[in-house]
Design a protein around this motif. Structure first.
Motif, PDB file in Angstrom:
ATOM      1  N   GLY A   1       0.815  -1.216   0.000  1.00 23.36           N
ATOM      2  CA  GLY A   1       0.000   0.000   0.000  1.00 23.36           C
ATOM      3  C   GLY A   1       0.843   1.257   0.000  1.00 23.36           C
ATOM      4  N   PRO A   2       1.809   1.398   0.926  1.00 22.82           N
ATOM      5  CA  PRO A   2       2.681   2.565   0.912  1.00 22.82           C
ATOM      6  C   PRO A   2       3.509   2.689  -0.365  1.00 22.82           C
ATOM      7  CG  PRO A   2       2.720   1.545   3.065  1.00 22.82           C
ATOM      8  CD  PRO A   2       1.947   0.615   2.167  1.00 22.82           C
ATOM      9  N   ALA A   3       3.997   1.566  -0.910  1.00 24.51           N
ATOM     10  CA  ALA A   3       4.779   1.631  -2.146  1.00 24.51           C
ATOM     11  C   ALA A   3       3.932   2.183  -3.288  1.00 24.51           C
ATOM     12  CB  ALA A   3       5.320   0.246  -2.496  1.00 24.51           C
ATOM     13  N   ALA A   4       2.686   1.715  -3.381  1.00 27.74           N
ATOM     14  CA  ALA A   4       1.793   2.219  -4.422  1.00 27.74           C
ATOM     15  C   ALA A   4       1.529   3.705  -4.238  1.00 27.74           C
ATOM     16  CB  ALA A   4       0.483   1.442  -4.409  1.00 27.74           C
ATOM     17  N   ALA A   5       1.331   4.134  -2.996  1.00 28.26           N
ATOM     18  CA  ALA A   5       1.080   5.553  -2.730  1.00 28.26           C
ATOM     19  C   ALA A   5       2.253   6.406  -3.199  1.00 28.26           C
ATOM     20  CB  ALA A   5       0.814   5.761  -1.245  1.00 28.26           C
ATOM     21  N   ARG A   6       3.467   5.966  -2.903  1.00 27.25           N
ATOM     22  CA  ARG A   6       4.642   6.739  -3.322  1.00 27.25           C
ATOM     23  C   ARG A   6       4.766   6.767  -4.839  1.00 27.25           C
ATOM     24  NH1 ARG A   6       6.720   3.828   1.348  1.00 27.25           N
ATOM     25  NH2 ARG A   6       6.903   5.322   3.079  1.00 27.25           N
ATOM     26  N   CYS A   7       4.445   5.652  -5.487  1.00 26.72           N
ATOM     27  CA  CYS A   7       4.468   5.639  -6.952  1.00 26.72           C
ATOM     28  C   CYS A   7       3.417   6.584  -7.526  1.00 26.72           C
ATOM     29  CB  CYS A   7       4.261   4.219  -7.460  1.00 26.72           C
ATOM     30  SG  CYS A   7       5.641   3.101  -7.136  1.00 26.72           S
ATOM     31  N   MET A   8       2.240   6.627  -6.920  1.00 26.52           N
ATOM     32  CA  MET A   8       1.196   7.552  -7.364  1.00 26.52           C
ATOM     33  C   MET A   8       1.668   9.010  -7.271  1.00 26.52           C
ATOM     34  SD  MET A   8      -1.940   5.565  -5.455  1.00 26.52           S
ATOM     35  CE  MET A   8      -3.303   6.662  -5.843  1.00 26.52           C
ATOM     36  N   LEU A   9       2.546   9.260  -6.314  1.00 26.58           N
ATOM     37  CA  LEU A   9       3.091  10.604  -6.124  1.00 26.58           C
ATOM     38  C   LEU A   9       4.283  10.890  -7.027  1.00 26.58           C
ATOM     39  CD1 LEU A   9       2.935  10.742  -2.218  1.00 26.58           C
ATOM     40  CD2 LEU A   9       1.539  12.071  -3.800  1.00 26.58           C
ATOM     41  N   GLY A  10       4.648   9.909  -7.855  1.00 31.12           N
ATOM     42  CA  GLY A  10       5.750  10.121  -8.776  1.00 31.12           C
ATOM     43  C   GLY A  10       7.112   9.784  -8.223  1.00 31.12           C
ATOM     44  N   ARG A  11       7.160   9.166  -7.042  1.00 29.77           N
ATOM     45  CA  ARG A  11       8.440   8.778  -6.478  1.00 29.77           C
ATOM     46  C   ARG A  11       9.039   7.609  -7.280  1.00 29.77           C
ATOM     47  NH1 ARG A  11       6.627  12.775  -4.115  1.00 29.77           N
ATOM     48  NH2 ARG A  11       6.379  12.984  -1.839  1.00 29.77           N
ATOM     49  N   ASP A  12      10.353   7.506  -7.265  1.00 23.46           N
ATOM     50  CA  ASP A  12      11.039   6.436  -7.974  1.00 23.46           C
ATOM     51  C   ASP A  12      11.107   5.214  -7.066  1.00 23.46           C
ATOM     52  OD1 ASP A  12      12.474   4.934  -9.737  1.00 23.46           O
ATOM     53  OD2 ASP A  12      14.389   5.949  -9.382  1.00 23.46           O
ATOM     54  N   VAL A  13      10.092   4.360  -7.147  1.00 23.88           N
ATOM     55  CA  VAL A  13       9.962   3.203  -6.260  1.00 23.88           C
ATOM     56  C   VAL A  13       9.834   1.931  -7.089  1.00 23.88           C
ATOM     57  CG1 VAL A  13       8.519   2.078  -4.523  1.00 23.88           C
ATOM     58  CG2 VAL A  13       8.852   4.559  -4.438  1.00 23.88           C
ATOM     59  N   THR A  14      10.591   0.923  -6.718  1.00 27.74           N
ATOM     60  CA  THR A  14      10.440  -0.408  -7.309  1.00 27.74           C
ATOM     61  C   THR A  14       9.993  -1.355  -6.202  1.00 27.74           C
ATOM     62  OG1 THR A  14      12.149  -0.051  -8.976  1.00 27.74           O
ATOM     63  CG2 THR A  14      11.607  -2.338  -8.431  1.00 27.74           C
ATOM     64  N   TYR A  15       8.883  -2.054  -6.423  1.00 31.95           N
ATOM     65  CA  TYR A  15       8.359  -2.948  -5.394  1.00 31.95           C
ATOM     66  C   TYR A  15       8.902  -4.347  -5.631  1.00 31.95           C
ATOM     67  CZ  TYR A  15       5.250  -5.111  -2.044  1.00 31.95           C
ATOM     68  OH  TYR A  15       4.757  -5.796  -0.960  1.00 31.95           O
ATOM     69  N   ASP A  16       9.835  -4.754  -4.787  1.00 31.57           N
ATOM     70  CA  ASP A  16      10.453  -6.075  -4.934  1.00 31.57           C
ATOM     71  C   ASP A  16      10.705  -6.720  -3.578  1.00 31.57           C
ATOM     72  OD1 ASP A  16      12.496  -4.485  -4.021  1.00 31.57           O
ATOM     73  OD2 ASP A  16      13.975  -5.125  -5.512  1.00 31.57           O
ATOM     74  N   ARG A  17       9.799  -6.500  -2.639  1.00 35.68           N
ATOM     75  CA  ARG A  17       9.962  -7.078  -1.303  1.00 35.68           C
ATOM     76  C   ARG A  17       9.996  -8.598  -1.374  1.00 35.68           C
ATOM     77  NH1 ARG A  17      10.118  -3.017   2.958  1.00 35.68           N
ATOM     78  NH2 ARG A  17       9.711  -4.808   4.292  1.00 35.68           N
ATOM     79  N   VAL A  18      10.827  -9.196  -0.536  1.00 37.98           N
ATOM     80  CA  VAL A  18      10.805 -10.653  -0.397  1.00 37.98           C
ATOM     81  C   VAL A  18       9.507 -11.029   0.314  1.00 37.98           C
ATOM     82  CG1 VAL A  18      11.897 -12.639   0.706  1.00 37.98           C
ATOM     83  CG2 VAL A  18      13.316 -10.842  -0.308  1.00 37.98           C
ATOM     84  N   PRO A  19       8.692 -11.921  -0.268  1.00 37.47           N
ATOM     85  CA  PRO A  19       7.451 -12.319   0.398  1.00 37.47           C
ATOM     86  C   PRO A  19       7.722 -12.826   1.812  1.00 37.47           C
ATOM     87  CG  PRO A  19       7.464 -13.120  -1.848  1.00 37.47           C
ATOM     88  CD  PRO A  19       8.832 -12.551  -1.594  1.00 37.47           C
ATOM     89  N   TYR A  20       6.834 -12.449   2.723  1.00 38.07           N
ATOM     90  CA  TYR A  20       7.004 -12.801   4.141  1.00 38.07           C
ATOM     91  C   TYR A  20       5.639 -13.053   4.753  1.00 38.07           C
ATOM     92  CZ  TYR A  20       7.433 -11.972   9.185  1.00 38.07           C
ATOM     93  OH  TYR A  20       7.343 -12.083  10.546  1.00 38.07           O
ATOM     94  N   PHE A  21       5.557 -14.070   5.602  1.00 35.73           N
ATOM     95  CA  PHE A  21       4.343 -14.263   6.395  1.00 35.73           C
ATOM     96  C   PHE A  21       4.709 -14.985   7.684  1.00 35.73           C
ATOM     97  CE2 PHE A  21       4.570 -17.808   3.388  1.00 35.73           C
ATOM     98  CZ  PHE A  21       4.409 -18.914   4.194  1.00 35.73           C
ATOM     99  N   PHE A  22       3.755 -15.009   8.600  1.00 30.28           N
ATOM    100  CA  PHE A  22       4.000 -15.647   9.892  1.00 30.28           C
ATOM    101  C   PHE A  22       2.749 -16.392  10.330  1.00 30.28           C
ATOM    102  CE2 PHE A  22       2.006 -11.647  10.884  1.00 30.28           C
ATOM    103  CZ  PHE A  22       1.235 -11.891  12.004  1.00 30.28           C
ATOM    104  N   SER A  23       2.939 -17.302  11.270  1.00 34.84           N
ATOM    105  CA  SER A  23       1.800 -18.046  11.807  1.00 34.84           C
ATOM    106  C   SER A  23       2.103 -18.446  13.241  1.00 34.84           C
ATOM    107  CB  SER A  23       1.524 -19.298  10.971  1.00 34.84           C
ATOM    108  OG  SER A  23       0.366 -19.983  11.436  1.00 34.84           O
TER     109      SER A  23
END
Length: 421
Positions: A315-337
């Motif tokens: 969500g934050p990465a998309a927001a920054r991209c919408m604002l024209g920031r130079d962002v590449t979304y490549d986070r390593v997938p993560y989850f917990f249980s």
């Protein structure tokens, strides 16, 4: 240049949408921010629905992303209980609500999430058939588990994925009898493979859960609207007072599809196709969270990630991209249980068929270890079980793409951060 005359619309009131709205403000956007949610509850996080809140260990208010007053204080126009039914890409408008309100957007974010897959068998209309995706589902299921535990009742769960297993653990803690029906050979087979899937089968059996692997539900039997039993394709009939369908989730793409946006093949997980900046096939429309399908350069494949961290960061990465920031979304997938006394974290992506060995560091018999999925000496994924503060090091190994010595990888005395060169 972003200015106060612009309007950014966010469709979807989950974690991704709420964090995107927050990021727009913290990044200095002064235009209109409109957040449209189809639920009447304020945006909330989903992990507690099958963990702390379901178990009665967390209060209801703890699930919300922000205090209710936060939205007005930050000039977020929040519309609860409103469904967006159309996007006009030419006019750059969305239509929502029973009165057909139309608002124009400069940038649009789709954070519509996913919805539970339904059982396509007789008996699903009975009162004791449940899903777990929304806060209202968790509230209802919490009441159900309390009653089952008090009355020594039976819960049948269709599916041995994360939701199915977490609810099974919660049900046993309440004292309910639990049977899990799963088409695969082990729990979590599509994520962990047979090597680690068996560990979770043993964990739950140790706590009294019964499994039926290699089978599927064919009918839910009831009387006077109530569940009595669940039948499987091997001819068995399992006593049940309630049934939980936990057979996965489907991305909510109908709105995007109707607008003519590119949709990923269902065989690849479906979802709205986005690029590395989370832009859809329309440069003014973005997608994030469970609904987004993106090509991950590190794993050289397209994927759709349904977990909490993807919403939290996407969500934050998309927001920054919408604002024209130079962002590449490549986070390593993560989850917990969390299940019984087992806590785990998983980083990476290594479904069956993508790795050639699993390396164990520690003592799997004590359920205190780190597992690594390795291909040609490179770590694709890692899961720490009751071992903490190693996630960053695991992710560094994955990102490095370095060939590692598997004997050193298995040695608890060899520092993880020394293995990647």
């Amino acid at each position: 240049m972003v200015d106060a005359d612009q309007t950014f619309v966010i469709v979807g009131g989950g974690l991704a949408g709420a964090k995107a709205a927050e990021t727009l403000r913290t990044e200095g956007f002064t235009g209109r921010v409109i957040l449209i949610c189809d639920e009447r509850d304020h945006p909330y996080e989903r992990p507690p629905l099958s963990k702390g809140y379901l178990l009665g260990k967390e209060e209801r208010d703890s699930v919300f992303v922000h205090e209710p007053a936060w939205y007005a204080a930050n000039d977020i126009e929040l519309h609860l209980g409103q469904t967006v039914d159309a996007i006009d890409r030419t006019a750059k408008t969305v239509r929502f609500g029973e009165d057909g309100t139309v608002v124009r957007y400069d940038k649009l974010l789709l954070a519509t999430g996913a919805e539970p897959r339904r059982l396509d068998i007789p008996g699903t209309g009975l009162a004791g058939v449940h899903h777990l995706r929304r806060l209202a589902h968790a509230e209802r299921l919490k009441h159900v588990l309390t009653n089952l535990g008090r009355d020594n009742g039976h819960l049948v769960i269709a599916g041995a994925g994360w939701i199915g297993l977490e609810v099974a653990a919660a049900a046993r803690e309440y004292g309910a009898e639990v049977t899990v029906i799963h088409r695969g050979p082990t729990p979590l087979h599509s994520v962990l493979g047979p090597e680690l899937g068996q560990l979770f089968a043993d964990l739950h059996r140790d706590h009294g859960v019964r499994f039926q692997f290699g089978t599927r539900l064919t009918e839910i039997v009831g009387q006077d609207g109530m569940v009595l039993a669940a039948r499987t394709d091997d001819g068995e009939e399992h006593p049940a007072h309630d049934v939980l369908a936990a057979i996965g989730a489907a991305p909510r793409v109908a709105l995007a599809e109707a607008a003519g946006l590119e949709i990923a093949d269902r065989a690849r997980g479906g979802g709205v196709v986005v690029d590395e900046r989370l832009r859809t096939s329309d440069p003014d429309i973005y997608a994030a969270g469970d609904v987004a399908s993106f090509h991950h350069a590190l794993f050289e494949t397209s994927m759709r990630v349904e977990h909490w961290a993807n919403a939290l960061n996407g969500g934050p990465a998309a927001a920054r991209c919408m604002l024209g920031r130079d962002v590449t979304y490549d986070r390593v997938p993560y989850f917990f249980s969390d299940q019984y006394d087992l806590g785990m974290e998983y980083s990476g992506w290594a479904p069956p068929g993508t790795y050639d060995q699993v390396v164990i560091r520690g003592d799997a018999s004590r359920r205190e270890f780190v597992a690594f999925w390795v291909k040609e000496g490179r770590v694709l994924a890692g899961m720490n079980v009751n071992v903490w503060d190693v996630t960053d090091k695991i992710q560094q190994l994955i990102r490095s793409r370095a060939r590692v010595n598997t004997e050193a990888l298995a040695d608890p005395h060899a520092p993880l951060d020394s293995l990647a060169s």
